[in-house]
Design a protein around this motif. Structure first.
Motif, short mmCIF file in Angstrom:
data_model
loop_
_atom_site.label_atom_id
_atom_site.label_comp_id
_atom_site.label_asym_id
_atom_site.label_seq_id
_atom_site.Cartn_x
_atom_site.Cartn_y
_atom_site.Cartn_z
N MET A 83 5.02 75.53 49.77
CA MET A 83 4.73 74.61 48.67
C MET A 83 5.98 73.74 48.43
SD MET A 83 1.62 75.40 47.41
CE MET A 83 1.39 75.20 45.68
N LYS A 114 7.52 70.58 45.72
CA LYS A 114 7.33 69.89 44.44
C LYS A 114 7.53 68.39 44.62
CE LYS A 114 8.43 73.59 41.25
NZ LYS A 114 8.80 74.70 42.08
N GLU A 146 -1.45 73.86 41.16
CA GLU A 146 -0.66 72.72 41.65
C GLU A 146 0.07 71.97 40.53
OE1 GLU A 146 -3.02 71.17 45.52
OE2 GLU A 146 -4.15 71.02 43.63
N VAL A 180 2.74 71.58 37.56
CA VAL A 180 3.97 72.17 37.05
C VAL A 180 4.22 71.70 35.62
CG1 VAL A 180 6.47 72.39 37.37
CG2 VAL A 180 4.96 72.37 39.36
N ASP A 218 3.09 70.83 42.55
CA ASP A 218 3.60 71.74 43.58
C ASP A 218 2.46 71.93 44.58
OD1 ASP A 218 5.15 73.51 44.97
OD2 ASP A 218 5.20 75.05 43.41
#
Length: 135
Positions: A1, A3, A49, A51, A92
């Protein structure tokens, strides 16, 4: 993953297709836009996904250090800059392509007349540390 930061601009990005400033929208149009953003974030929370994300005021101040024991130097409250960030969202995701896909979808948030804004979003990956090499 990985960001990514999705940046929404008040100004500084290429003009959107539906380029009517939010200050000229009806209260219903603003409400629809905010609801779209909230629904988008909630969906990404569900997939793991999302943040964080926030809208920003157009007012801001630039600040810099001016030496030991001296107060910080400021330029504002209206710093002269061609770029002005309206808000941001951190996602993310597994791939850069997924980041682009989500940014494209976010760009379709409704604006004036209830039509998609088709605004340009800036997609910026978070800087990661280089791999440690051991011999």
């Amino acid at each position: 993953m990985a960001k990514y930061l999705l940046l929404k601009h008040y100004r500084g990005a290429p003009a959107a297709v539906n380029d009517v400033p939010m200050a000229q929208w009806t209260p219903e149009e603003v409400t629809a836009h905010v609801q779209y953003m909230q629904d988008f974030a909630a969906r990404l929370e569900g997939t793991g996904e999302f943040v964080d994300g926030q809208a920003l005021s157009p007012e801001g101040t630039f600040v810099r250090y001016d030496g030991e024991g001296r107060p910080p130097v400021t330029d504002g409250p209206f710093a002269e800059t061609k770029d002005l960030i309206a808000g941001w969202m951190v996602i993310d995701v597994d791939t850069y392509e997924r980041a682009l896909e989500l940014a494209g979808e976010l760009s379709a948030a409704p604006g004036a007349g209830g039509k998609p804004i088709h605004e340009w979003l800036e997609v910026r990956p978070f800087l990661t540390a280089p791999p440690t090499i051991t011999e």
